[in-house]
Design an enzyme around this catalytic site. Structure first.
Site, PDB file in Angstrom:
ATOM      1  N   ARG A 143       1.634  -1.309  -0.185  1.00 20.95           N
ATOM      2  CA  ARG A 143       0.131  -0.429  -0.247  1.00 20.95           C
ATOM      3  C   ARG A 143       0.988   1.406   0.041  1.00 20.95           C
ATOM      4  O   ARG A 143       1.477   1.903   0.487  1.00 20.95           O
ATOM      5  CB  ARG A 143      -1.162  -0.047   1.002  1.00 20.95           C
ATOM      6  CG  ARG A 143      -1.809  -0.892   1.473  1.00 20.95           C
ATOM      7  CD  ARG A 143      -3.229  -1.357   1.656  1.00 20.95           C
ATOM      8  NE  ARG A 143      -4.117  -1.980   1.840  1.00 20.95           N
ATOM      9  CZ  ARG A 143      -4.417  -2.697   1.215  1.00 20.95           C
ATOM     10  NH1 ARG A 143      -4.911  -1.982   0.112  1.00 20.95           N
ATOM     11  NH2 ARG A 143      -5.465  -3.877   0.706  1.00 20.95           N
ATOM     12  N   ASP A 144       0.393   2.066  -1.249  1.00 25.58           N
ATOM     13  CA  ASP A 144       0.930   3.553  -1.081  1.00 25.58           C
ATOM     14  C   ASP A 144       1.235   3.978   0.542  1.00 25.58           C
ATOM     15  O   ASP A 144      -0.070   4.219   1.291  1.00 25.58           O
ATOM     16  CB  ASP A 144       0.440   4.296  -1.996  1.00 25.58           C
ATOM     17  CG  ASP A 144       1.529   5.099  -2.519  1.00 25.58           C
ATOM     18  OD1 ASP A 144       2.181   5.937  -3.545  1.00 25.58           O
ATOM     19  OD2 ASP A 144       2.038   6.450  -1.371  1.00 25.58           O
TER      20      ASP A 144
ATOM     21  N   GLU B 167       9.440  10.230  -9.163  1.00 24.72           N
ATOM     22  CA  GLU B 167       9.301  10.579  -8.077  1.00 24.72           C
ATOM     23  C   GLU B 167      10.711   9.430  -7.229  1.00 24.72           C
ATOM     24  O   GLU B 167      11.652   9.469  -6.900  1.00 24.72           O
ATOM     25  CB  GLU B 167       8.412  10.776  -6.286  1.00 24.72           C
ATOM     26  CG  GLU B 167       7.470  11.881  -6.527  1.00 24.72           C
ATOM     27  CD  GLU B 167       7.008  11.606  -5.180  1.00 24.72           C
ATOM     28  OE1 GLU B 167       6.718  10.964  -4.467  1.00 24.72           O
ATOM     29  OE2 GLU B 167       5.801  12.458  -6.007  1.00 24.72           O
ATOM     30  N   VAL B 168      10.699   7.644  -7.263  1.00 25.84           N
ATOM     31  CA  VAL B 168      11.091   6.843  -6.828  1.00 25.84           C
ATOM     32  C   VAL B 168      11.704   5.829  -7.828  1.00 25.84           C
ATOM     33  O   VAL B 168      10.995   5.051  -9.202  1.00 25.84           O
ATOM     34  CB  VAL B 168      10.521   6.200  -5.892  1.00 25.84           C
ATOM     35  CG1 VAL B 168      11.091   4.726  -5.424  1.00 25.84           C
ATOM     36  CG2 VAL B 168      10.086   6.331  -4.800  1.00 25.84           C
TER      37      VAL B 168
ATOM     38  N   HIS C 177       1.237   1.761  -9.739  1.00 28.83           N
ATOM     39  CA  HIS C 177       0.175   2.588  -9.221  1.00 28.83           C
ATOM     40  C   HIS C 177      -0.997   1.409  -9.690  1.00 28.83           C
ATOM     41  O   HIS C 177      -1.883   2.005 -10.968  1.00 28.83           O
ATOM     42  CB  HIS C 177       0.275   3.936  -9.446  1.00 28.83           C
ATOM     43  CG  HIS C 177       0.804   5.128  -8.349  1.00 28.83           C
ATOM     44  ND1 HIS C 177       0.995   5.001  -7.979  1.00 28.83           N
ATOM     45  CD2 HIS C 177       2.055   5.279  -9.142  1.00 28.83           C
ATOM     46  CE1 HIS C 177       2.415   6.301  -7.648  1.00 28.83           C
ATOM     47  NE2 HIS C 177       2.665   6.406  -8.917  1.00 28.83           N
TER      48      HIS C 177
ATOM     49  N   ASN D  38       4.199   6.706 -13.019  1.00 28.56           N
ATOM     50  CA  ASN D  38       4.947   7.969 -13.177  1.00 28.56           C
ATOM     51  C   ASN D  38       6.243   7.480 -14.525  1.00 28.56           C
ATOM     52  O   ASN D  38       6.998   6.221 -13.469  1.00 28.56           O
ATOM     53  CB  ASN D  38       5.228   8.906 -12.513  1.00 28.56           C
ATOM     54  CG  ASN D  38       3.279   9.038 -12.070  1.00 28.56           C
ATOM     55  OD1 ASN D  38       2.193   9.406 -12.512  1.00 28.56           O
ATOM     56  ND2 ASN D  38       3.183   9.138 -10.667  1.00 28.56           N
TER      57      ASN D  38
ATOM     58  N   HIS E  88       7.715   1.405 -10.840  1.00 29.12           N
ATOM     59  CA  HIS E  88       5.998   1.256  -9.675  1.00 29.12           C
ATOM     60  C   HIS E  88       5.339   1.320 -10.608  1.00 29.12           C
ATOM     61  O   HIS E  88       4.727   2.319 -11.875  1.00 29.12           O
ATOM     62  CB  HIS E  88       6.233   1.424  -8.397  1.00 29.12           C
ATOM     63  CG  HIS E  88       6.289   3.063  -8.225  1.00 29.12           C
ATOM     64  ND1 HIS E  88       7.547   3.774  -8.819  1.00 29.12           N
ATOM     65  CD2 HIS E  88       5.505   4.423  -8.301  1.00 29.12           C
ATOM     66  CE1 HIS E  88       7.889   5.021  -9.055  1.00 29.12           C
ATOM     67  NE2 HIS E  88       6.251   5.110  -8.593  1.00 29.12           N
TER      68      HIS E  88
HETATM   69  P1  DGP Z   1       5.813   8.579  -7.824  1.00 30.17           P
HETATM   70  O1  DGP Z   1       5.906   9.909  -8.228  1.00 30.17           O
HETATM   71  O2  DGP Z   1       5.048   7.899  -9.195  1.00 30.17           O
HETATM   72  O3  DGP Z   1       7.365   7.876  -8.109  1.00 30.17           O
HETATM   73  O4  DGP Z   1       5.236   7.802  -6.653  1.00 30.17           O
HETATM   74  C1  DGP Z   1       5.918   7.241  -6.129  1.00 30.17           C
HETATM   75  C2  DGP Z   1       4.888   6.575  -4.378  1.00 30.17           C
HETATM   76  O5  DGP Z   1       5.163   6.161  -3.813  1.00 30.17           O
HETATM   77  C3  DGP Z   1       4.048   7.867  -3.454  1.00 30.17           C
HETATM   78  O6  DGP Z   1       3.011   7.683  -3.534  1.00 30.17           O
HETATM   79  C4  DGP Z   1       4.828   7.711  -2.658  1.00 30.17           C
HETATM   80  C5  DGP Z   1       4.477   6.403  -2.254  1.00 30.17           C
HETATM   81  N1  DGP Z   1       6.003   6.166  -1.306  1.00 30.17           N
HETATM   82  C6  DGP Z   1       7.247   6.860  -1.653  1.00 30.17           C
HETATM   83  N2  DGP Z   1       8.078   6.246  -0.528  1.00 30.17           N
HETATM   84  C7  DGP Z   1       7.044   5.215   0.293  1.00 30.17           C
HETATM   85  C8  DGP Z   1       6.942   4.316   1.013  1.00 30.17           C
HETATM   86  O7  DGP Z   1       8.061   4.662   2.303  1.00 30.17           O
HETATM   87  N3  DGP Z   1       6.878   3.523   1.819  1.00 30.17           N
HETATM   88  C9  DGP Z   1       5.573   3.276   0.769  1.00 30.17           C
HETATM   89  N4  DGP Z   1       4.665   2.303   1.379  1.00 30.17           N
HETATM   90  N5  DGP Z   1       5.497   4.187   0.096  1.00 30.17           N
HETATM   91  C10 DGP Z   1       5.972   5.197  -0.928  1.00 30.17           C
END
Ligand code: DGP
Length: 122
Positions: free
Chosen positions: A33-34, A100-101, A107, A92, A105
């Protein structure tokens, strides 16, 4: 092409260095889960392999990894009860895509109408 950063947060989650709320896992993927949900159901599906983005994954992952990834997506949306009313998948990518990461991934968002696909700017 940028090289994969093994210190990104999802790599740390895959190594068990950071906890996560796992909803599904198998040999190919981890889904959790996000941390900042944007819908009643907001799950991130990530491959276990070191791929930066969806285009890196599509170009460089094996057929088994790609098949395994999307089979897992299908299992997860069924498991989460999203097949009846639908859901949205977003990958993304890069700076214009708002990624961001830097570990690929997808969503999965659902559980209620998720709104317009893109909010137009200007
Ligand atoms: P993006 O912008 O597409 O790279 O989305 C990255 C997502 O990752 C964002 O919706 C928040 C989520 N996220 C970032 N750090 C963590 C974490 O440590 N744990 C979890 N479960 N989600 C995270």
């Amino acid at each position: 092409m940028t090289t994969y950063d093994p210190q990104n947060i999802f790599a740390k989650i895959l190594r068990g260095e950071i906890p996560n709320d796992t909803v599904y896992e198998d040999d190919h993927v981890l889904a959790f889960r996000d941390i900042s949900p944007q819908a009643p159901v907001h799950i991130l599906v990530i491959p276990r392999g070191a791929y930066i983005s969806i285009d890196d994954f599509g170009a460089n992952a094996s057929a088994a990894e790609i098949k395994g990834f999307y089979e897992a997506v299908s299992k997860i949306v069924a498991q989460e009860g999203l097949t009846k009313n639908g859901f949205r998948c977003i990958a993304n990518t890069g700076s214009d895509g708002g990624q961001e990461v830097p570990h690929f991934h997808q969503h999965i968002l659902g559980g209620a109408p998720v709104g317009p696909m893109v909010v137009k700017k200007g």
